[in-house]
Design an enzyme around this catalytic site. Structure first.
Site, mmCIF file in Angstrom:
data_model
loop_
_atom_site.group_PDB
_atom_site.id
_atom_site.type_symbol
_atom_site.label_atom_id
_atom_site.label_comp_id
_atom_site.label_asym_id
_atom_site.label_seq_id
_atom_site.Cartn_x
_atom_site.Cartn_y
_atom_site.Cartn_z
ATOM 1 N N GLU A 10 -4.932 2.019 2.503
ATOM 2 C CA GLU A 10 -5.030 0.871 3.403
ATOM 3 C C GLU A 10 -5.176 1.315 4.844
ATOM 4 O OE1 GLU A 10 -3.549 -2.245 6.203
ATOM 5 O OE2 GLU A 10 -2.738 -0.237 5.811
ATOM 6 N N GLU A 11 -4.485 2.383 5.223
ATOM 7 C CA GLU A 11 -4.388 2.742 6.628
ATOM 8 C C GLU A 11 -5.713 3.207 7.236
ATOM 9 O OE1 GLU A 11 -2.133 1.896 8.413
ATOM 10 O OE2 GLU A 11 -0.188 2.006 7.433
ATOM 11 N N HIS B 30 3.491 2.647 12.792
ATOM 12 C CA HIS B 30 2.596 3.800 12.965
ATOM 13 C C HIS B 30 3.208 4.910 13.829
ATOM 14 C CE1 HIS B 30 -1.255 1.203 12.115
ATOM 15 N NE2 HIS B 30 -0.431 1.279 11.078
ATOM 16 N N HIS C 252 0.826 -1.208 0.000
ATOM 17 C CA HIS C 252 0.000 0.000 0.000
ATOM 18 C C HIS C 252 0.861 1.259 0.000
ATOM 19 C CE1 HIS C 252 0.244 0.996 4.396
ATOM 20 N NE2 HIS C 252 0.219 -0.301 4.592
#
Length: 461
Positions: A330-331, A428, A284
């Protein structure tokens, strides 16, 4: 200590094949050439340097995400593929705003002190002046629900359950804790909470807060939510044991904007014998905004492009169509993967397999999948060819998030599995930067993916 050469390991792999299978010697030799190409001429490390250092964090809807789309398109066009194109995807546009703040205040046993937090992706803001309330610590959503509305109303709920450190695969620890982040805010809001603080999803004890997406439920109010560093979580939990009346002051400055047009970036080499059968490899392109998105998921993107580059460099003509997809969003939405699967179904495309890299660019360990028993056993039968390169783990633990929607279309969905010990220390966070990626590990990952793609292309599933 004398180490065996890779040539000896490859030969041993051939000898270990079942009787009558020595014809697979050519497979062993071809896979060796893949690794040679990756380790001597690999391009993914320098591609990653540009993506992370020149473009940076690429949250959906941002100018950086748009720049990454154009970069990926140009990079794949350089490879001389049969086709490179953009697939439209409408993506959410959330902005973090100014840096978040959190202070422990009104404590009887501690002076006012700041703790490091970061807004969870998609969080609504606090009032402009911030939010101050008493803190209620719980270990789980179930514990919260047992307390009931009377004890929760008007408070900031602190979900403090840490990773289970006994798991060897840290992804299992992540799965065991992440419901607090994804579902906790709405669970707390239903009971009248005014805010949520979640212990960072991390295997490390440090002062780096980890963001990540939350999912607001339609039947609950939306309340601000932040992740607190693991050191901050330990401190807050310790103070609450002796002073349950302390308060936390939060300030979140985020905002939602209208959806934005973005794109999946797709490149393919058309199959020479069965072009209608498609094998996808991808990662992604988007990332969170607080770091450079190196391991998550810049590495997966450049490894996927490297698979196609090596096919061209080695003059390999696949039987089936090999397609690299750089998914967007995606996130905080998974719209890229969902859109790709929907359009594939509408076009009646036949995807036989989809392999994703979204676990970081660390040392290769194997592959995980969601496939029929027959497909799984066929891939397991290739272990003698893959084991010399450290690919010992072939499991039925599921595929990657972006490729999983293709399962409904009949594809076997898979995920490249690198070593997981360091991944959730930086996942993250602002620490997910280019300097954390080892060039050799990165190139080995691309070669590992190419080896599996080669076998699936040659023998089918």
């Amino acid at each position: 200590m004398k180490f065996p050469s890779l040539q000896h390991l490859a030969l041993a792999a051939v000898l270990a094949l079942p009787l009558g299978a020595s014809a697979q010697n050519q497979d062993s030799l071809h896979i060796k050439k893949i690794y040679d190409e990756a380790l001597t001429n690999g391009k993914s490390y320098e591609q990653l340097r540009y993506l992370t250092s020149r473009i940076g964090g690429r949250l959906s809807g941002s100018p950086q995400a748009a720049a990454a789309v154009e970069w990926a398109r140009q990079e794949m066009e350089k490879l001389g593929l049969d086709r490179v194109y953009l697939q439209e995807v409408m993506v959410p546009h959330w902005q973090r705003g100014e840096k978040e703040e959190a202070y422990i205040v009104n404590s009887k046993i501690s002076p006012t002190q700041q703790v490091k937090v970061i807004a969870l992706g998609g969080s609504v803001p606090t009032p402009a002046q911030g939010l101050t309330a008493e803190v209620l610590e719980v270990k789980s959503i179930e514990e919260l629900q047992k307390l009931g509305k009377r004890k929760v109303q008007g408070k900031i709920v602190f979900f403090s359950r840490p990773f289970d450190q006994t798991h060897i695969h840290t992804g299992l620890a992540y799965r065991g804790a992440v419901d607090q982040r994804s579902q906790g805010p709405s669970a707390a809001a239903r009971l009248g909470a005014v805010g949520v603080v979640v212990r960072s999803m991390s295997s490390a004890l440090d002062d780096e807060p980890h963001t990540g997406g939350l999912r607001y439920a339609e039947d609950a109010p939306k309340i601000p939510a932040v992740a607190i560093s693991t050191i901050g979580a330990e401190l807050l939990g310790k103070l609450l044991k002796d002073d349950q009346d302390l308060k936390l002051h939060l300030k979140v400055n985020s905002k939602w904007l209208p959806d934005v047009l973005s794109y999946n970036v797709i490149g393919e080499i058309k199959g020479s014998e069965k072009p209608e059968e498609i094998i996808v490899v991808g990662g992604h392109l988007d990332s969170w905004d607080n770091g450079q998105g190196a391991h998550d998921d810049g590495t997966g993107c450049v490894q996927s492009m490297e698979v196609l580059r090596m096919m061209r460099a080695m003059n390999y003509k696949p039987k089936r169509t090999i397609r690299a997809v750089m998914y967007m969003n995606e996130e905080n939405g998974l719209r890229g993967g969902t859109t790709y699967a929907q359009e594939a179904k509408a076009k009646n495309e036949k995807h036989i397999a989809a392999l994703e890299s979204d676990g970081g660019g660390f040392t290769p360990r194997g592959f995980s999948m969601d496939a029929t028993p027959a497909v799984y056993q066929k891939i397991v039968s290739w272990k003698p060819l893959l084991a010399p390169y450290g690919l010992h783990e072939i499991t039925q633990d599921g595929g990657g998030a972006d490729v999983t929607p293709l399962k409904a279309n009949g594809a076997a969905v898979m995920e490249f599995v690198p070593d997981s010990q360091r991944y959730f220390e930086i996942h993250h966070t602002a620490a997910d930067t280019f300097d954390k990626v080892n060039q050799r590990e990165l190139e080995l990952g691309g070669a590992s993916m190419a080896a599996l793609i080669y076998l699936m292309d040659k023998y089918g599933l």
